[in-house]
Design an enzyme around this catalytic site. Structure first.
Site, PDB file in Angstrom:
ATOM      1  N   SER A  99       0.793  -1.226   0.000  1.00  0.00           N
ATOM      2  CA  SER A  99       0.000   0.000   0.000  1.00  0.00           C
ATOM      3  C   SER A  99       0.826   1.276   0.000  1.00  0.00           C
ATOM      4  O   SER A  99       0.363   2.305  -0.488  1.00  0.00           O
ATOM      5  CB  SER A  99      -0.938   0.002   1.209  1.00  0.00           C
ATOM      6  OG  SER A  99      -0.199  -0.152   2.401  1.00  0.00           O
ATOM      7  N   HIS A 127      -5.126  -3.732  -2.720  1.00  0.00           N
ATOM      8  CA  HIS A 127      -4.792  -2.753  -3.755  1.00  0.00           C
ATOM      9  C   HIS A 127      -4.689  -3.373  -5.140  1.00  0.00           C
ATOM     10  O   HIS A 127      -4.267  -2.703  -6.083  1.00  0.00           O
ATOM     11  CB  HIS A 127      -3.495  -2.024  -3.389  1.00  0.00           C
ATOM     12  CG  HIS A 127      -3.686  -1.100  -2.240  1.00  0.00           C
ATOM     13  ND1 HIS A 127      -4.300   0.131  -2.367  1.00  0.00           N
ATOM     14  CD2 HIS A 127      -3.408  -1.245  -0.932  1.00  0.00           C
ATOM     15  CE1 HIS A 127      -4.361   0.703  -1.185  1.00  0.00           C
ATOM     16  NE2 HIS A 127      -3.833  -0.109  -0.295  1.00  0.00           N
ATOM     17  N   LYS A 158     -11.603   0.323  -1.940  1.00  0.00           N
ATOM     18  CA  LYS A 158     -10.629   1.075  -2.726  1.00  0.00           C
ATOM     19  C   LYS A 158     -11.109   1.151  -4.171  1.00  0.00           C
ATOM     20  O   LYS A 158     -12.038   1.891  -4.450  1.00  0.00           O
ATOM     21  CB  LYS A 158      -9.248   0.455  -2.544  1.00  0.00           C
ATOM     22  CG  LYS A 158      -8.886   0.451  -1.039  1.00  0.00           C
ATOM     23  CD  LYS A 158      -7.481   0.161  -0.750  1.00  0.00           C
ATOM     24  CE  LYS A 158      -7.235  -0.041   0.730  1.00  0.00           C
ATOM     25  NZ  LYS A 158      -7.558   1.095   1.582  1.00  0.00           N
TER      26      LYS A 158
HETATM   27  C1  LIG Z   1      -2.947  -3.600   2.022  1.00  0.00           C
HETATM   28  C2  LIG Z   1      -4.210  -3.229   2.738  1.00  0.00           C
HETATM   29  N1  LIG Z   1      -4.944  -4.205   3.315  1.00  0.00           N
HETATM   30  C3  LIG Z   1      -6.092  -3.923   3.958  1.00  0.00           C
HETATM   31  C4  LIG Z   1      -6.551  -2.636   4.074  1.00  0.00           C
HETATM   32  C5  LIG Z   1      -7.807  -2.366   4.828  1.00  0.00           C
HETATM   33  O1  LIG Z   1      -8.870  -2.157   3.955  1.00  0.00           O
HETATM   34  P1  LIG Z   1     -10.136  -1.303   4.388  1.00  0.00           P
HETATM   35  O2  LIG Z   1      -9.790   0.122   4.168  1.00  0.00           O
HETATM   36  O3  LIG Z   1     -11.231  -1.805   3.519  1.00  0.00           O
HETATM   37  O4  LIG Z   1     -10.388  -1.589   5.855  1.00  0.00           O
HETATM   38  C6  LIG Z   1      -5.833  -1.592   3.492  1.00  0.00           C
HETATM   39  C7  LIG Z   1      -6.346  -0.196   3.574  1.00  0.00           C
HETATM   40  O5  LIG Z   1      -5.865   0.689   4.101  1.00  0.00           O
HETATM   41  C8  LIG Z   1      -4.624  -1.894   2.809  1.00  0.00           C
HETATM   42  O6  LIG Z   1      -3.884  -0.921   2.272  1.00  0.00           O
END
Ligand SMILES: Cc1ncc(COP(=O)(O)O)c(C=O)c1O
Length: 313
Positions: A99, A127, A158
């Site tokens: 991310s 992502h 996202k």
């Molecule tokens: C790699 C990754 N996994 C999981 C999440 C969590 O997703 P959500 O925003 O739907 O809780 C994020 C978001 O920030 C992320 O970047």
């Protein structure tokens, strides 16, 4: 049929897996799954830059956590070699796309390592959903690893553009999570309107792949503009494109100055990223026009030169 069950059926079909469970967020999906399936007897082999929701799930499981250097498959293999005689299950876990850096996990070799060591393979495709693979099916589809990854997590918050997270895998895994994943069991699910919006987004992913082509076209265009201007965009291979700045104070000041000049790009520093690796994170979308991207690159370059983030030529 409840719209939630319809959404789970639709995602499982999209991802070519037996079944799917939808959580309230991607965070809940990762943390709820890892903590449900492992016990203190088990072992987790985890990339150093995995997302916080994976880290929290690992801690909650109380399994033994072994961190390998970012994308270092040899190091992951060595940990699993060393654990060869150890009791308990082993989970090898990585982000599909990271991310903060926008680089892609080395999935083909990690999957091979998991297979040869009898480890459970889990990927967080937060992502990659809507970005990589046919119609945005994610990294498993991108690398042609169908049937070789036990657990695929994704987010609906996202590229899908709504809210929520999902876990895809075998029917047995999903039944188990229905009964054991605490955020699923003990927290209210989405209102039907959210599930309906997610279903509409999957309809778009399946029927309008030109949007993903546009996303990649914009990504290549914007990265080239940034690199030509002299910015360091790190290891990024995806629409997430960091502009490396160095010190957190400078990254936040740069972000604030960009905002004053009409550009929103967040500054990110320690502890979200390692010390000395602060950055401003940019992400293009399929709906950005060339004019918007040109304007963004111009503002970035002008402000960066003024602040000393970029040297004047
Ligand atoms: C790699 C990754 N996994 C999981 C999440 C969590 O997703 P959500 O925003 O739907 O809780 C994020 C978001 O920030 C992320 O970047």
């Amino acid at each position: 049929m409840s719209i939630h069950i319809e959404l789970e059926r639709r995602i499982a079909q999209f991802k070519h897996t037996e079944a799917c469970v939808v959580f309230q967020s991607g965070f809940a999906a990762n943390a709820g799954t890892v903590s449900a399936i492992l016990t203190p007897e088990d072992h987790i082999i985890s990339d150093a830059l995995n997302h916080a929701s994976i880290i929290d799930g690992c801690r909650l499981s109380r399994a033994k956590i072994h961190v390998f250097a970012h994308r270092d498959t040899a190091a992951a293999g060595k940990i699993l070699d060393d654990l060869a005689g150890a009791s308990g299950r082993k989970l090898l876990i990585t982000d599909g796309v990271f991310s903060m850096d926008g680089d892609i996990g080395p999935l083909p070799s990690l999957v091979e390592i998991a297979e040869s060591h009898g480890a459970i393979m889990m990927i967080d495709d937060a992502h990659s959903s809507g970005v990589l693979g046919r119609n945005g099916r994610g990294t498993v589809d991108h690398f042609g690893l169908h049937g070789r990854v036990d657990i695929q997590v994704g987010t609906l918050s996202k590229a899908v553009g709504v809210l929520g997270g999902y876990v895809c895998g075998s029917r047995d895994l999903i039944e188990f999570l229905y009964h054991r994943a605490r955020p699923f069991l003990f927290s209210t699910s989405h209102p039907p309107g959210v599930a309906a919006a997610c279903l509409a987004a999957f309809e778009i992913l399946e029927n309008e792949p030109e949007r993903i082509e546009k996303l990649w076209d914009n990504t290549r265009y914007f990265k080239a503009a940034l690199n030509n201007a002299g910015f360091d965009t790190g290891q990024s291979e995806t629409p997430i494109t960091p502009i490396m700045v160095g010190e957190a104070k400078m990254a936040h000041a740069f972000s604030a100055a960009l905002f004053e000049n009409g550009l929103f790009a967040t500054g990110i520093g320690f502890p979200t990223v390692p010390e000395g690796k602060a950055r401003v994170r940019t992400i293009v979308t399929a709906t950005h026009t060339r004019e918007l991207l040109d304007r963004a690159a111009e503002i970035l370059t002008r402000v960066a030169k003024k602040m000393g983030v970029l040297r004047e030529n």
